[in-house]
Design a protein around this motif. Structure first.
Motif, mmCIF file in Angstrom:
data_model
loop_
_atom_site.group_PDB
_atom_site.id
_atom_site.type_symbol
_atom_site.label_atom_id
_atom_site.label_comp_id
_atom_site.label_asym_id
_atom_site.label_seq_id
_atom_site.Cartn_x
_atom_site.Cartn_y
_atom_site.Cartn_z
ATOM 1 N N LEU A 314 0.834 -1.205 0.000
ATOM 2 C CA LEU A 314 0.000 0.000 0.000
ATOM 3 C C LEU A 314 0.872 1.260 0.000
ATOM 4 C CD1 LEU A 314 -2.802 1.276 0.135
ATOM 5 C CD2 LEU A 314 -2.758 0.971 2.622
ATOM 6 N N THR A 315 1.964 1.226 0.722
ATOM 7 C CA THR A 315 2.876 2.371 0.747
ATOM 8 C C THR A 315 3.483 2.614 -0.626
ATOM 9 O OG1 THR A 315 3.413 1.914 3.061
ATOM 10 C CG2 THR A 315 4.925 3.334 1.858
ATOM 11 N N ARG A 316 3.884 1.553 -1.295
ATOM 12 C CA ARG A 316 4.453 1.708 -2.648
ATOM 13 C C ARG A 316 3.404 2.211 -3.640
ATOM 14 N NH1 ARG A 316 7.155 -3.127 -1.065
ATOM 15 N NH2 ARG A 316 5.605 -4.430 -2.131
ATOM 16 N N ALA A 317 2.141 1.862 -3.401
ATOM 17 C CA ALA A 317 1.071 2.294 -4.314
ATOM 18 C C ALA A 317 0.849 3.799 -4.254
ATOM 19 C CB ALA A 317 -0.227 1.559 -3.980
ATOM 20 N N ALA A 324 -3.993 5.953 -1.639
ATOM 21 C CA ALA A 324 -2.819 5.486 -0.909
ATOM 22 C C ALA A 324 -1.915 6.660 -0.553
ATOM 23 C CB ALA A 324 -2.053 4.465 -1.758
ATOM 24 N N ARG A 325 -1.798 7.633 -1.457
ATOM 25 C CA ARG A 325 -0.958 8.804 -1.191
ATOM 26 C C ARG A 325 -1.456 9.580 0.032
ATOM 27 N NH1 ARG A 325 3.891 9.988 -2.059
ATOM 28 N NH2 ARG A 325 3.744 10.270 0.199
ATOM 29 N N ALA A 326 -2.760 9.781 0.101
ATOM 30 C CA ALA A 326 -3.336 10.511 1.232
ATOM 31 C C ALA A 326 -3.122 9.752 2.540
ATOM 32 C CB ALA A 326 -4.823 10.755 0.989
ATOM 33 N N ALA A 327 -3.262 8.426 2.487
ATOM 34 C CA ALA A 327 -3.063 7.619 3.692
ATOM 35 C C ALA A 327 -1.612 7.675 4.154
ATOM 36 C CB ALA A 327 -3.485 6.177 3.423
ATOM 37 N N VAL A 328 -0.684 7.561 3.209
ATOM 38 C CA VAL A 328 0.742 7.612 3.542
ATOM 39 C C VAL A 328 1.096 8.974 4.135
ATOM 40 C CG1 VAL A 328 3.051 7.697 2.511
ATOM 41 C CG2 VAL A 328 1.504 5.810 1.957
ATOM 42 N N ASP A 329 0.595 10.055 3.541
ATOM 43 C CA ASP A 329 0.862 11.392 4.073
ATOM 44 C C ASP A 329 0.356 11.529 5.509
ATOM 45 O OD1 ASP A 329 2.015 12.062 1.675
ATOM 46 O OD2 ASP A 329 0.334 13.285 0.957
ATOM 47 N N HIS A 330 -0.846 11.019 5.740
ATOM 48 C CA HIS A 330 -1.450 11.105 7.084
ATOM 49 C C HIS A 330 -0.584 10.384 8.110
ATOM 50 C CE1 HIS A 330 -4.649 11.073 10.151
ATOM 51 N NE2 HIS A 330 -4.291 9.811 10.366
ATOM 52 N N VAL A 331 -0.147 9.179 7.789
ATOM 53 C CA VAL A 331 0.639 8.396 8.745
ATOM 54 C C VAL A 331 2.036 8.988 8.903
ATOM 55 C CG1 VAL A 331 1.596 6.110 9.239
ATOM 56 C CG2 VAL A 331 -0.705 6.310 8.296
ATOM 57 N N ILE A 332 2.630 9.486 7.825
ATOM 58 C CA ILE A 332 3.939 10.141 7.933
ATOM 59 C C ILE A 332 3.866 11.334 8.880
ATOM 60 C CG2 ILE A 332 5.560 11.630 6.663
ATOM 61 C CD1 ILE A 332 5.429 9.690 4.348
ATOM 62 N N LYS A 358 10.352 2.444 7.879
ATOM 63 C CA LYS A 358 11.372 2.630 6.854
ATOM 64 C C LYS A 358 10.712 2.837 5.489
ATOM 65 C CE LYS A 358 15.211 0.348 4.474
ATOM 66 N NZ LYS A 358 16.036 -0.887 4.385
ATOM 67 N N ASP A 359 9.679 2.071 5.201
ATOM 68 C CA ASP A 359 8.974 2.212 3.921
ATOM 69 C C ASP A 359 8.320 3.585 3.811
ATOM 70 O OD1 ASP A 359 8.656 -0.787 2.562
ATOM 71 O OD2 ASP A 359 8.916 -0.815 4.714
ATOM 72 N N LEU A 360 7.730 4.060 4.897
ATOM 73 C CA LEU A 360 7.110 5.384 4.882
ATOM 74 C C LEU A 360 8.153 6.472 4.667
ATOM 75 C CD1 LEU A 360 4.696 4.873 7.903
ATOM 76 C CD2 LEU A 360 3.998 5.135 5.507
ATOM 77 N N TRP A 361 9.285 6.344 5.304
ATOM 78 C CA TRP A 361 10.379 7.312 5.133
ATOM 79 C C TRP A 361 10.862 7.314 3.682
ATOM 80 C CZ3 TRP A 361 15.593 6.104 4.017
ATOM 81 C CH2 TRP A 361 16.470 7.191 4.093
ATOM 82 N N GLU A 362 11.003 6.133 3.101
ATOM 83 C CA GLU A 362 11.453 6.051 1.710
ATOM 84 C C GLU A 362 10.410 6.608 0.748
ATOM 85 O OE1 GLU A 362 12.307 1.910 1.332
ATOM 86 O OE2 GLU A 362 14.413 2.141 1.966
ATOM 87 N N ALA A 363 9.120 6.504 1.121
ATOM 88 C CA ALA A 363 8.059 7.015 0.251
ATOM 89 C C ALA A 363 8.098 8.533 0.138
ATOM 90 C CB ALA A 363 6.686 6.561 0.751
ATOM 91 N N ASP A 364 8.479 9.223 1.224
ATOM 92 C CA ASP A 364 8.539 10.691 1.180
ATOM 93 C C ASP A 364 9.445 11.203 2.297
ATOM 94 O OD1 ASP A 364 8.144 13.391 0.806
ATOM 95 O OD2 ASP A 364 5.970 13.228 0.569
ATOM 96 N N PRO A 365 10.775 11.062 2.117
ATOM 97 C CA PRO A 365 11.692 11.489 3.181
ATOM 98 C C PRO A 365 11.618 12.983 3.467
ATOM 99 C CG PRO A 365 12.890 10.935 1.167
ATOM 100 C CD PRO A 365 11.484 10.478 0.976
#
Length: 417
Positions: A314-317, A324-332, A358-365
């Protein structure tokens, strides 16, 4: 000159101490330097120990005779000066059993010195997840691996996804499996390890150890991964469920008065957030783990598949899927708030993120760094380096470190087993 029983004897001259005696006291420090990659050559070992070449040669010779390292007489490097022998852990040397319990399964691997794991075995949880049957399943799997190898097996250690007290080794707040608080996991695991048949290459009474998985992951990263060279290393991780944290200060884990320090998962980052298993709302535990990511995306994970694997997908998506982008931003953003709060208190010189973090950091450091910088006094001055973990199975490597500790302290103990 003779001395009477009542007359003081002159103090011994340290410089006249027998070389073999001095060499024995250096075996542990020397093996630790080789084990952690800090002494890849005999000249590097000589310098690190501040000894003569002859003493370093005697020490490495004894470690080689114990079957722990190899000494390659072919010169290393092409620089000036006398060529130096290359040192490495013995790939055919002894191993320990490293285990890790996740919220949805367990992993076991054999591990030699140098942080080197053999391919881990991953198995689902047993039908009954009470402490005895869970620990028995792990111990028996480790014994199967030990019987299948020709290498000597010297110990077993287990990483647990819950706090473990020191020195008694009891599990507190074992929320994933509803174990009773105060379950004596160290004693129970020791019983199961001793009952299991580890084959002819293991001592009859195989020593065993248990500890918190985040603590062990931090120790592994400090010795063999992204934490090398740090003085104050903070590790924050989300594995299959929940969030763990650990701090290594000058090479030693900071575990508090009873082994329970750095439970960063229960730091509040959103007072109105999701309910945590501890009973509070908005803990880092419930706002930044795999379940939190799926909740932020409005999706339900497949119960038949490992949760961490799905969260990583899901993070890579997020690279192409707006939901998925909105979810990743929220959790980051929630993760950044937690890291800033911990950094304000601890002032680490390096933060290592592992698991889903680590995956979240790599998605948008850049986003994560910006949140930390905004909320952290030290972050605004650019003094909180954030890096991803270097080890694929950090907690397993850390469990191996725990099992190796007695032999790193006294390498000659391998001959006694």
């Amino acid at each position: 000159m003779q001395h009477s029983p009542t007359s003081p004897k002159p103090a011994p001259d340290p410089s006249r101490r027998a070389a073999p005696d001095r060499g024995r006291t250096l075996l542990g420090p020397a093996l630790t330097l080789i084990h952690t990659g800090q002494a890849p050559t005999r000249s590097a070992l000589t310098k690190a120990l501040d000894v003569t070449r002859a003493t370093a040669g005697a020490v490495t010779g004894e470690l080689e005779a114990l079957g722990l390292i190899t000494v390659d007489s072919r010169p290393a490097g092409g620089g000036r000066g006398r060529p130096s022998h290359r040192l490495a852990v013995d790939p055919a040397g002894p191993v320990v059993v490293a285990g890790q319990i996740h919220s949805d399964g367990f992993s076991v691997a054999l591990a030699g010195l140098g942080g080197l794991l053999e391919p881990p075995v991953h198995r689902p949880l047993p039908a009954a997840t009470d402490p005895v049957r869970m620990l028995r399943a792990v111990a028996q799997t480790g014994a199967e691996l030990a019987r299948a190898t020709t290498r000597r097996c010297l110990g077993a250690a287990l990483a647990l996804p819950n706090p473990v007290t020191e020195p008694d080794g009891t599990a507190l707040a074992a929320l994933h499996f509803a174990w009773p608080s105060g379950t004596p996991v160290a004693d129970l695991y020791d019983v199961e390890v001793r009952r299991a048949d580890h084959g002819p290459h293991a001592p009859a009474a195989l020593p065993s150890f248990v500890a918190n998985d985040a603590n062990l992951g931090a120790l592994a990263e400090y010795r063999h991964g992204a934490g090398r060279g740090a003085r104050h290393l903070l590790l924050v991780s989300s594995g299959h469920r929940g969030v763990g944290g650990a701090l290594v200060i000058d090479g030693k884990l900071h575990t508090g008065s009873a082994g329970l320090a750095l439970e960063v998962g229960h730091l509040t980052v959103d007072p109105q957030g999701r309910l945590c298993q501890c009973g509070n709302r908005g803990c880092l535990n419930s706002e930044t783990d795999p379940n939190a990511l799926f909740a932020a995306a409005g999706l339900t994970p497949d119960p038949a598949r490992p949760l961490l694997d799905q969260a990583r997908e899901l993070t890579r998506a997020a690279a192409h899927d707006p939901r998925a982008r909105a979810a990743v931003d929220h959790v980051i953003d929630r993760l950044g708030l937690g890291l800033a709060g911990v950094a304000n208190i601890l002032n680490p010189d390096r933060v290592v993120l592992s698991g889903l973090h680590k995956d979240l950091w790599e998605a948008d450091p850049d986003r994560l760094r910006a949140v930390v910088a905004e909320r952290c006094l030290w972050g605004r001055s650019g003094r909180v380096p954030i890096v991803g973990a270097a080890l694929e199975h950090g907690a397993l490597v850390g469990a191996a470190e725990l099992a190796w500790l007695p032999y790193l302290a006294d390498p000659q103990a391998v001959a006694a087993d």
